[in-house]
Structures are given as C-alpha cells and as structure tokens.
Design an enzyme around this catalytic site. Sequence first.
Site, PDB file in Angstrom:
ATOM      1  N   TYR A 133       0.861  -1.188   0.000  1.00 54.19           N
ATOM      2  CA  TYR A 133       0.000   0.000   0.000  1.00 54.19           C
ATOM      3  C   TYR A 133       0.897   1.237   0.000  1.00 54.19           C
ATOM      4  O   TYR A 133       1.619   1.507   0.951  1.00 54.19           O
ATOM      5  CB  TYR A 133      -0.901  -0.010   1.227  1.00 54.19           C
ATOM      6  CG  TYR A 133      -2.091   0.934   1.154  1.00 54.19           C
ATOM      7  CD1 TYR A 133      -2.305   1.783   0.079  1.00 54.19           C
ATOM      8  CD2 TYR A 133      -3.024   0.958   2.190  1.00 54.19           C
ATOM      9  CE1 TYR A 133      -3.395   2.631   0.027  1.00 54.19           C
ATOM     10  CE2 TYR A 133      -4.117   1.809   2.152  1.00 54.19           C
ATOM     11  CZ  TYR A 133      -4.293   2.641   1.072  1.00 54.19           C
ATOM     12  OH  TYR A 133      -5.382   3.482   1.036  1.00 54.19           O
ATOM     13  N   LYS A 158      -1.137  -1.116  -4.290  1.00 52.84           N
ATOM     14  CA  LYS A 158      -2.305  -0.253  -4.158  1.00 52.84           C
ATOM     15  C   LYS A 158      -1.834   1.180  -3.979  1.00 52.84           C
ATOM     16  O   LYS A 158      -1.087   1.488  -3.041  1.00 52.84           O
ATOM     17  CB  LYS A 158      -3.153  -0.675  -2.954  1.00 52.84           C
ATOM     18  CG  LYS A 158      -4.399   0.182  -2.755  1.00 52.84           C
ATOM     19  CD  LYS A 158      -5.161  -0.218  -1.511  1.00 52.84           C
ATOM     20  CE  LYS A 158      -6.385   0.696  -1.342  1.00 52.84           C
ATOM     21  NZ  LYS A 158      -7.089   0.443  -0.073  1.00 52.84           N
TER      22      LYS A 158
END
Length: 299
Positions: A133, A158
Amino acid sequence: MAFDGILFFPVTPFDADDRVDDELLRRHVGTTMEHGPGGVFPACGTGEFHALSTDEAAQVVRSTVETVAGRVPVVAGAGGPLGHAIGVARAAADAGADALLVLPPYLVGGPQAGLIAYVEAIAAASDLPVVVYHRANAQYSVDAMRHLARNPKVIGFKDGAGDIGTEQLIVRAVAEEGRDDFAFFNGLLTAELTQGAYRGIGVPLYSSAAFAMIPEVAAAHYRAYIAGDEDRRLQLLDGFFRPLVALRDETPGFGVSLIKTGLRLSGMPVGGVRAPLVDPSPAQEERLAEILEAGRALL
C-alpha cells in the site's frame, strides 16, 4: 490471485460497549457480498485497522473469511509497528485470509531500503502473499517496487498517493520484471473520481469505501465503468460521488466516519468510530442522508 470486480472494504461494527459486534459484522459482509465484489479487505483502512488490537483484527478477519466462504479473495490488513504487523499477519493467516495488505509503518519515515525491508519482514512472517500500500509515510520508488516485484510473495500494489506519473513508471517497471500476475489497485479516497485516469495507465481495479455504505450505487458506477458507459458514469459521479467527496473533505477521517454513519442511516447499527476519528455532526449527518437519497434516486 484474481480480483474480478469492485474491491470491498467493510467497516468494523462496534456495540454499545465498544466491542467488535461479530454478528453485525457477518451481516454487513454477507449482505454486501450480494452485490458482487471482486475481493474483500477486512480490518484495513475503512475497517479502522489503526484502532484494533491484534485479537480484534484476527476476529474480524476470521468472521469475514467464514462469511465470504471462498467466493472471492479475502485480504487482511497488516501494518503499524513492525512487531504488531507481524503478529497481525500471522493471526490473519491462522484466520484463513488469502493475502495481506501492507499498511504504512507507525509514525517513522524510513529510506527506500527500510521500506523494502518492512514489506519483506511482513511477507516472511506467514505463508500469505502481500499487496503493497503506497501512501502517507510508505511511498515506494520505482526502483523499490522493481526490487519487490522480484519477490514472488509480493503480488500487488495499491496506490493511495495519486502521482499518476510515478504510478505509470511502477506499472512498467513491474512488467519489465516479467510479473504478469501482479495486481494494481487505485486506492485513493473515493476512487470513483480518479479511476478513469488510472485505467488509462494500466490500473483496472479500484477500491470503494462507498461500496461498504451504499453498494447498489457503487456497483452501478462499476458496471458503467466496465461497460464504457460514460454518460451513466458521469451521471452517478455528478449526482452522488461529487457531493459525497465535498462532505468528506470537510473533516479529517471522514473517509471512514461517513461510511459508518451511512450504514447507520440505512438501518445497520454499526456504532461510531474510535478515536482519533470523530463522527459527523447532526447537520453533516443530515446532508449525508440527502446525498444517499439522491444516489438511490439515480437508480
């Protein structure tokens, strides 16, 4: 690991005594699954990972896994202090998760070599693959992601930073490493507003906090997005997502707080948010109710 559909980040319901409400969590996940998400991400940002103990996070993941029952991948959050992240990662594996979303480390900002080591330590803590992330104090360079793409346990990226140029270079770098199995997600807040741009650089997937609150409207947007129906997509964007974002931007943390409030307004008593987040004021709650009504009217 294949994700086919909008990515669902459930909230974590709390009861009147501030305990995780397991029965309501299962109901929340179960009813939202009827709208066809491509993956479920429990105990992550929308699920208030920052406010959960290791035991609570494990409970949330286990109940989600049991409710999803193998229909789509379940990706659990792991992050914060490294020792806590490793403990949560192992607990998620024991609870039956399919993968981990590596959230930023606690407070400190490290160099790229340190961020790489952080991801690899969490990946090594269990048998689960991990998704990186990219946001806040964990923003990975192109070279760092090229390095991590050589680790077969790192399966996705992400983006929560919104730098389209860097994202494009990371997509290309991962492809140059021969990783055609890598999943790229748009993880910006209310990603519906930016997904058109992300699709253009090879990022077809996006997460949707709104899907946890009003899945019928979020799913309608996803169908229009997949079909290339720009008139319908823009209708939903202007009539629902833009006013939602305007309200969200008034107060830090409303990316989570509004979702729980919307669920309560829809008859699911998921409780409020834990500190340091705050719940909306009565006036803000009234405006959210109007936005939700307008969104449903578009259907």
